[in-house]
Design an enzyme around this catalytic site. Structure first.
Site, PDB file in Angstrom:
ATOM      1  N   ARG A 171       0.804  -1.244   0.000  1.00 56.30           N
ATOM      2  CA  ARG A 171       0.000   0.000   0.000  1.00 56.30           C
ATOM      3  C   ARG A 171       0.830   1.282   0.000  1.00 56.30           C
ATOM      4  NH1 ARG A 171      -2.025  -3.702  -1.402  1.00 56.30           N
ATOM      5  NH2 ARG A 171      -3.721  -4.869  -0.465  1.00 56.30           N
ATOM      6  N   SER A 220     -10.294   0.257   3.809  1.00 58.41           N
ATOM      7  CA  SER A 220      -9.493  -0.071   4.993  1.00 58.41           C
ATOM      8  C   SER A 220      -8.847   1.189   5.537  1.00 58.41           C
ATOM      9  CB  SER A 220      -8.409  -1.085   4.643  1.00 58.41           C
ATOM     10  OG  SER A 220      -9.010  -2.311   4.329  1.00 58.41           O
ATOM     11  N   GLU A 290      -3.869   3.881   6.544  1.00 59.17           N
ATOM     12  CA  GLU A 290      -3.750   3.572   5.107  1.00 59.17           C
ATOM     13  C   GLU A 290      -4.403   4.703   4.306  1.00 59.17           C
ATOM     14  OE1 GLU A 290      -4.655  -0.453   3.853  1.00 59.17           O
ATOM     15  OE2 GLU A 290      -5.435   0.253   1.928  1.00 59.17           O
TER      16      GLU A 290
END
Ligand SMILES: Cc1cc2nc3c(=O)[nH]c(=O)nc-3n(C[C@H](O)[C@H](O)[C@H](O)COP(=O)(O)OP(=O)(O)OC[C@H]3O[C@@H](n4cnc5c(N)ncnc54)[C@H](O)[C@@H]3O)c2cc1C
Length: 297
Positions: A171, A220, A290
């Site tokens: 990510r 998320s 994130e």
């Protein structure tokens, strides 16, 4: 070009003090001091070259991984909404403009009987955002499909980055935020249309079971690591269903924060920070965001 000239030269494509909430999945956030809406890649490039280099740019793809703060974003924000052309060559390499939606790229590959991009059907972002985040799902990520990407930086310098040069990791990438990715080449393999179709269908079904759908969320909230899954720590800390104003931790997937009605960005951010505090207390682990938080609080 100075800012006044820039504004008059690109008047049809620039909006001043434009509220950005409708440009994000959370549906919250303040305004862009200037929002640039290019209708094609050439216009995006000429604008970035013409603008003063000290004027910073922030790129918004589908807005599925950003939390834009309530007091907005200074400088220029660029939306890639209209940069969404797709093509395929005889070797099955797909060229996608930055703003092409992942789901449309997956469908395009299927129509051309090319496999390898099925996982994109479940990620609600764009190709540019997917590269920036090295997004992934169901065991695949952008790192595996990206050949190279054309980019321009804040000073108007153009460069083609090979996938290996981006330092793509979980990510994240190593390249700094000042690069605007505008066109990417993706690899595929020859496939069978019905099989590709079925794989995409399975992915959609699995998503519906595991994640809240039809809600305002950023996906998320916190990153997983090889040592833990963020949702497990959040659950253990007793945060499932936790609320702050109209912001709520999803009951279905507790790494998702949902704007249930008219949440503000600061409620969402504060709820995220509350989760981090509770997880630190219960597990001794500091969760990392994130979701990208941008702009002024
Ligand atoms: C319901 C839901 C499910 C999700 N599921 C997943 C999942 O399974 N896997 C996963 O990895 N993610 C998932 N996400 C998160 C998100 O969809 C991905 O991170 C996606 O790739 C972000 O793309 P975007 O276009 O929306 O980027 P944005 O949210 O618009 O931007 C994210 C970041 O990328 C930068 N960026 C965007 N476009 C460009 C560009 N052209 N050039 C340079 N920088 C750019 C932005 O400046 C920002 O820093 C989910 C989100 C939601 C809401």
């Amino acid at each position: 070009m100075n800012i006044d000239n820039l504004k008059s030269s690109y008047t049809n494509y620039l909006k001043l003090n434009k509220n950005l909430s409708s440009f994000t999945w959370f549906g919250v956030g303040g305004s862009a001091e200037m929002l640039f809406l290019p209708d094609n890649i050439d216009r995006a490039i000429s604008f970035i070259k013409d603008k003063p280099s000290e004027l910073k740019i922030f790129v918004i793809g589908a807005g599925s991984n950003v939390l834009i703060r309530d007091n907005g974003i200074p400088g220029v924000s660029i939306t890639t909404k209209k940069l969404n052309k797709l093509s395929i060559d005889i070797n099955g390499i797909i060229t996608a403009e930055a703003g092409a939606l992942d789901i449309n790229v997956a469908r395009f590959a299927r129509e051309h009987e090319r496999t390898g991009l099925e996982f994109l059907v479940g990620i609600p972002g764009t190709i540019g955002g997917g590269i920036r985040m090295n997004s992934g799902a169901f065991g695949s990520e952008f790192k595996e499909i990206l050949i190279d990407v054309k980019a321009i930086n804040n000073s108007g310098i153009i460069k083609i980055f090979k996938s290996e040069e981006l330092g793509m990791k979980y990510r994240n990438i190593d390249i700094c935020d000042e690069w605007f990715f505008y066109s990417a080449r993706l690899k595929t393999s020859k496939g069978i249309k019905s099989r590709i179709h079925n794989k995409m269908k399975d992915i959609i079904e699995l998503r519906k079971k595991a994640q809240p759908t039809g809600v305002k969320t950023g996906g998320s909230t916190f990153m997983n690591t090889s040592n833990y899954k963020a949702w497990q720590l959040i659950d253990k800390a007793g945060c499932r269903g936790l609320k702050l104003g109209d912001a709520k931790v999803s009951e279905k997937h507790c790494n998702f924060i949902i704007n249930t009605k008219k949440s503000s960005a600061s409620e969402i951010e504060n709820l995220g920070e509350l989760i981090r505090k509770k997880v630190l207390e219960s597990s001794g682990i500091k969760l990392n965001w994130e979701i990208k938080k941008v702009g002024i609080k």
